[in-house]
Every structure is written in structure tokens, then in C-alpha cells.
Design a protein around this motif. Sequence first.
Motif, PDB file in Angstrom:
ATOM      1  N   GLU A 106      39.043  29.471  32.884  1.00 15.81           N
ATOM      2  CA  GLU A 106      39.489  28.332  33.695  1.00 15.81           C
ATOM      3  C   GLU A 106      38.591  28.064  34.899  1.00 15.81           C
TER       4      GLU A 106
ATOM      5  N   ASP B 238      36.007  28.872  41.144  1.00 13.79           N
ATOM      6  CA  ASP B 238      35.812  30.315  41.308  1.00 13.79           C
ATOM      7  C   ASP B 238      35.616  30.622  42.793  1.00 13.79           C
TER       8      ASP B 238
ATOM      9  N   LYS C  44      48.376  44.955  42.463  1.00  6.08           N
ATOM     10  CA  LYS C  44      48.865  45.961  41.517  1.00  6.08           C
ATOM     11  C   LYS C  44      47.859  46.349  40.422  1.00  6.08           C
TER      12      LYS C  44
ATOM     13  N   GLY D  49      42.628  38.977  39.730  1.00  5.74           N
ATOM     14  CA  GLY D  49      42.088  37.621  39.868  1.00  5.74           C
ATOM     15  C   GLY D  49      42.724  36.794  40.958  1.00  5.74           C
TER      16      GLY D  49
HETATM   17  N1  LIG Z   1      53.201  40.310  32.414  1.00  2.00           N
HETATM   18  C1  LIG Z   1      52.548  40.564  33.532  1.00  2.00           C
HETATM   19  N2  LIG Z   1      51.795  39.621  34.055  1.00  2.00           N
HETATM   20  C2  LIG Z   1      51.136  39.843  35.212  1.00  2.00           C
HETATM   21  C3  LIG Z   1      51.271  41.082  35.849  1.00  2.00           C
HETATM   22  C4  LIG Z   1      52.065  42.070  35.255  1.00  2.00           C
HETATM   23  O1  LIG Z   1      52.214  43.192  35.760  1.00  2.00           O
HETATM   24  N3  LIG Z   1      52.656  41.783  34.082  1.00  2.00           N
HETATM   25  N4  LIG Z   1      50.637  41.276  37.033  1.00  2.00           N
HETATM   26  C5  LIG Z   1      50.427  40.092  37.825  1.00  2.00           C
HETATM   27  C6  LIG Z   1      49.626  40.413  38.970  1.00  2.00           C
HETATM   28  S1  LIG Z   1      50.403  41.326  40.156  1.00  2.00           S
HETATM   29  C7  LIG Z   1      48.373  39.959  39.168  1.00  2.00           C
HETATM   30  S2  LIG Z   1      47.575  40.271  40.641  1.00  2.00           S
HETATM   31  C8  LIG Z   1      47.681  39.180  38.163  1.00  2.00           C
HETATM   32  C9  LIG Z   1      46.290  39.764  37.966  1.00  2.00           C
HETATM   33  O2  LIG Z   1      45.724  39.168  36.939  1.00  2.00           O
HETATM   34  P1  LIG Z   1      44.268  39.392  36.382  1.00  2.00           P
HETATM   35  O3  LIG Z   1      43.518  40.317  37.250  1.00  2.00           O
HETATM   36  O4  LIG Z   1      44.360  39.676  34.990  1.00  2.00           O
HETATM   37  O5  LIG Z   1      43.597  37.990  36.672  1.00  2.00           O
HETATM   38  P2  LIG Z   1      43.598  36.695  35.759  1.00  2.00           P
HETATM   39  O6  LIG Z   1      44.724  36.773  34.826  1.00  2.00           O
HETATM   40  O7  LIG Z   1      42.262  36.527  35.251  1.00  2.00           O
HETATM   41  O8  LIG Z   1      43.877  35.630  36.884  1.00  2.00           O
HETATM   42  C10 LIG Z   1      45.013  35.652  37.707  1.00  2.00           C
HETATM   43  C11 LIG Z   1      45.055  34.406  38.581  1.00  2.00           C
HETATM   44  O9  LIG Z   1      43.949  34.376  39.439  1.00  2.00           O
HETATM   45  C12 LIG Z   1      43.169  33.207  39.236  1.00  2.00           C
HETATM   46  N5  LIG Z   1      41.749  33.573  39.363  1.00  2.00           N
HETATM   47  C13 LIG Z   1      41.123  34.420  38.529  1.00  2.00           C
HETATM   48  N6  LIG Z   1      39.820  34.528  38.883  1.00  2.00           N
HETATM   49  C14 LIG Z   1      39.649  33.724  39.946  1.00  2.00           C
HETATM   50  C15 LIG Z   1      38.533  33.397  40.738  1.00  2.00           C
HETATM   51  N7  LIG Z   1      37.331  33.945  40.506  1.00  2.00           N
HETATM   52  N8  LIG Z   1      38.688  32.534  41.766  1.00  2.00           N
HETATM   53  C16 LIG Z   1      39.910  31.993  42.005  1.00  2.00           C
HETATM   54  N9  LIG Z   1      41.010  32.263  41.281  1.00  2.00           N
HETATM   55  C17 LIG Z   1      40.880  33.110  40.255  1.00  2.00           C
HETATM   56  C18 LIG Z   1      43.502  32.781  37.850  1.00  2.00           C
HETATM   57  O10 LIG Z   1      43.234  31.434  37.645  1.00  2.00           O
HETATM   58  C19 LIG Z   1      44.974  33.130  37.769  1.00  2.00           C
HETATM   59  O11 LIG Z   1      45.752  32.139  38.394  1.00  2.00           O
HETATM   60  O12 LIG Z   1      48.361  39.200  36.941  1.00  2.00           O
HETATM   61  C20 LIG Z   1      49.785  38.966  37.050  1.00  2.00           C
HETATM   62  N10 LIG Z   1      50.347  38.862  35.754  1.00  2.00           N
END
Ligand SMILES: Nc1nc2c(c(=O)[nH]1)N[C@H]1C(S)=C(S)[C@@H](COP(=O)(O)OP(=O)(O)OC[C@H]3O[C@@H](n4cnc5c(N)ncnc54)[C@H](O)[C@@H]3O)O[C@H]1N2
Length: 414
Positions: A190, A205, A285, A308
Motif C-alpha cells: 500500500e 511511506d 507489540k 508498521g
Molecule cells: N490479528 C492481529 N492483528 C494485528 C495484531 C495482532 O496482534 N493480531 N497486532 C496489531 C499491532 S499491535 C500492530 S502494531 C500492527 C503491526 O503490523 P505490521 O508490523 O505487520 O505492519 P503492517 O501490517 O505492514 O502495517 C500496519 C499499519 O501500518 C501502516 N504502515 C506500514 N508501513 C508503513 C510505512 N512505512 N509508513 C506509514 N505507514 C505504514 C500500514 O499501512 C498499516 O496501516 O498489526 C496489528 N494487527
Amino acid sequence: MLSVQDAETTIFNLVQPLNPQRNTEVVDLLAANSRVLASPVTSQLDFPHWDNSAMDGYAVRYTDVQHASQQQPVTLEIVEEIPAGYQPQSTIQPGQAARIFTGAVMPAGADTVVMQERTQRENNRVSILAAPKPQEFVRHRASYYKAGGQLLPAGIMLNAPEIAVLAAAQCTQVKVYRRLCVAILSTGNELVTPEQPLQPGQIVDSNQYALAALVKQSGAEPLMLGIIPDQAIAISEAIAHAISKADIILSSGGVSVGDYDYVQQIIESLGGKIHICAVAMKPGKPLTVATFQENQISTPRLYFGLPGNPVSALVTFWRFVQPTIKKLSGISEGWEPKFVKALTCHELRSDGKRETYVWGKLRLQDGVYEFQLAGGNQNSGNLINLAQTNALGILIEGQTLISPGEQVQVLQVG
Ligand SMILES: Nc1nc2c(c(=O)[nH]1)N[C@H]1C(S)=C(S)[C@@H](COP(=O)(O)OP(=O)(O)OC[C@H]3O[C@@H](n4cnc5c(N)ncnc54)[C@H](O)[C@@H]3O)O[C@H]1N2
Ligand code: MOO
Ligand SMILES: [Mg+2]
């Protein structure tokens, strides 16, 4: 899930400061600002270099003037004038004085300076109107530093005061630790760069930019590797490339449990050792920490898979990555996170399940630290109200409420 405390201990124990035998460079003094000194500095100069005057006045022999007073002034013959930068020629004899100025070399024979305001001048004679203390207003040779001792220790950051010390000691070339290289990559289908037009479902990003700024602030060199799509092969190639180039690798996104969250499995497939895969903190987390060891003797590369969500990425950086960069850079003291106690101006809430970090501003109000919670939504996806944050308020696990006026532990950031 690991507690924040255990995660901190695990991470900081993984970090061994750069080896000063192999990881240094010599830079010009002016380029040494904000760098970490790699070996102790000694000087063959005494500081001050010679006895000198701390005042504009008269260099005298204490025994001549010890009983001087307004009623019974002692009058001395002025035999020499000594401005700063001049080597005195005469030796002060009983009944004599030298006109002297601040920073000028004390003449032989004199041991005390009488400040001008306590004297009266008439041609080549001066009347001393008050008894000085013995050796008053003399800055003695080597009283600040004695030649051959340690002037500066290794492991300190060089800022204006240290640069001044090095300049004064004529050290124009300085041995510092090399700058660390920190690779930054963002994962996510995305994501687009700030220059690209946004299509439905896409976001910019922003993590790449925030992390690059934080890496620079921490004294390291960011290597921006851009946006990697959520494809196992692409991420694997990007991480392999990053490991070959950088001391520390930061990725953001892809560390949770979703179908497109590949980072942990790729770390393992590339031979990385995962030390942490989740921390009991909110936000942050899914923080993932791993090491890659090329061979037995090489220093391991440290890998941080930051979550993320924009706030999660920054909070985990501030809490764990910034001290890691500082420790690895060779800073021997003060690399640890900085906590202070403050009184909260607003109600702080948590569900108590994980150590919770709320963002806002720390300020000093009538000598007391105050924490002001950022207004608006305290959600890890909301980067808008993160602007102007300089502190994170902490609610420990099990703590659900801190009321206004109560004490809160605060992490200083930025
Ligand atoms: N079923 C579950 N879902 C989630 C859990 C969980 O325990 N069970 N944990 C939540 C938590 S807490 C977090 S923190 C996020 C972490 O997710 P990820 O590290 O896998 O990140 P993505 O899924 O890739 O993205 C999450 C969110 O961040 C935005 N994003 C990603 N990269 C960027 C960037 N470079 N710049 C700006 N924004 C970014 C992305 O668009 C998503 O909105 O997971 C939860 N889910
Ligand atoms: O831990 Mo996530 O970082 O709560 O949003
Ligand atoms: Mg995810």
C-alpha cells in the motif's frame, strides 16, 4: 510475550560497542562535532600554560602590600607594563609592581594581583588601597590540567566544550569511531513515496522519512532502501542486501500475524536468529529483534523489525533502537534511555494488559516537570498528533489510570 524490561535487557546485551582497533577514522577537528572520541587524548601542555593574571590591575609581592588599607596605602614603583601575549622582562623587587592585564603572564618576583579598582595610579607609581589575599587573582600554571594526564577519555561525544578543549590543546586531527550505517526499508503493497500520486487504498511511506531523521539524530548514517512490496522474494532480497551493507537494519511493517506479514519467516530463512518476536507494550507489540552472524569472528548485524503503524515504529525506535545505536557507536556513558518523573496534567489511561506508552509534551513548570498528553486520538495509526512530541508517558502493566496531578514516569524522546 516478553516484558519491556526483559526486551531491553536482551537487546542491550546483544550490543557490543564498536571495536576501537578496527572501527575508527581520523577527522579534522571541525568535522569532529557530534562524533564519538575513539581514544583518550593527552596533551603535553599545562593549562594554564603559565601563571597569569585573572584581572586588569597590578602584579605585586604579597608581603609588600599585606597591610595596605585606604588609610595607610602602600605605594609601589611600576617597573613594567605587561599586556596579554607579552613575555615579562623584569623581576619584581621589594617596593615594585608591574601593570598587568587579564590573561597576561605574571612577572617573576610577583605572586599576587591587585585589581585596578583597589588602586590609585600616579605616573609611574601606584598606591594599593586594600590588602589582597595571598596569590589573589593569579591563575596558576597547570592548575586546570597538568601535562601528560588524560585530557579527554575515549567514548565521549564531542560537542562544543570538548571541541574547545581539543582546539586549545592543538589537536587538529581527532580519532573518532566510524559512523554506523543503518539500513531502512519499508514493507507494504500500500506504500508510495511522498512524490507519487495516491491511488485509492494507498498511503505514503512516512516511516522511511521518520526513521531516517531519527537515525541521523542518533549520530548514524541512514541507508534508505525504499519500499519493498509484500512479496517474500522481494523482502528476502532486500533484507539480504541490507545485511551485507549495514551495521543495523530497520524494517517497518510485516511483523504481525497477517497473511502478508512475512518478515519473521524471512529472517529465519536467511539464517537470522530471532531473539524477540513480541513485547508486552502498546504500541509496539510485534517488535521483532534478530541477529545475523556472518561468521564466528564478525560482529553480528542487528535487525529490528519495527511494527508498521507509524506511532509503533517511532515508539519502538525511541525505546530500544536509539540507545542501541548510541551504545554500538562507542558512547560509553549516557547511551541509555532517559526517564524522568513528571506530574501529568491529563488523565492517562490503559487497559492494563501491556505497558502503555502515551505521547505528549514534557515541560518544566515552576521547577516541576509536567507531562501534557497530546490531544486527539492516541491510536498507533495516528501520526498527526505525534507532531511536537518530546516525551512518552508510561503506564506499567496492570496500571489502568493515572489521574491529573499524579506522578508519571516519562521517557524523553527526540
Ligand atoms: N490479528 C492481529 N492483528 C494485528 C495484531 C495482532 O496482534 N493480531 N497486532 C496489531 C499491532 S499491535 C500492530 S502494531 C500492527 C503491526 O503490523 P505490521 O508490523 O505487520 O505492519 P503492517 O501490517 O505492514 O502495517 C500496519 C499499519 O501500518 C501502516 N504502515 C506500514 N508501513 C508503513 C510505512 N512505512 N509508513 C506509514 N505507514 C505504514 C500500514 O499501512 C498499516 O496501516 O498489526 C496489528 N494487527
Ligand atoms: O502494538 Mo501496535 O503497535 O499496538 O499498534
Ligand atoms: Mg501486518
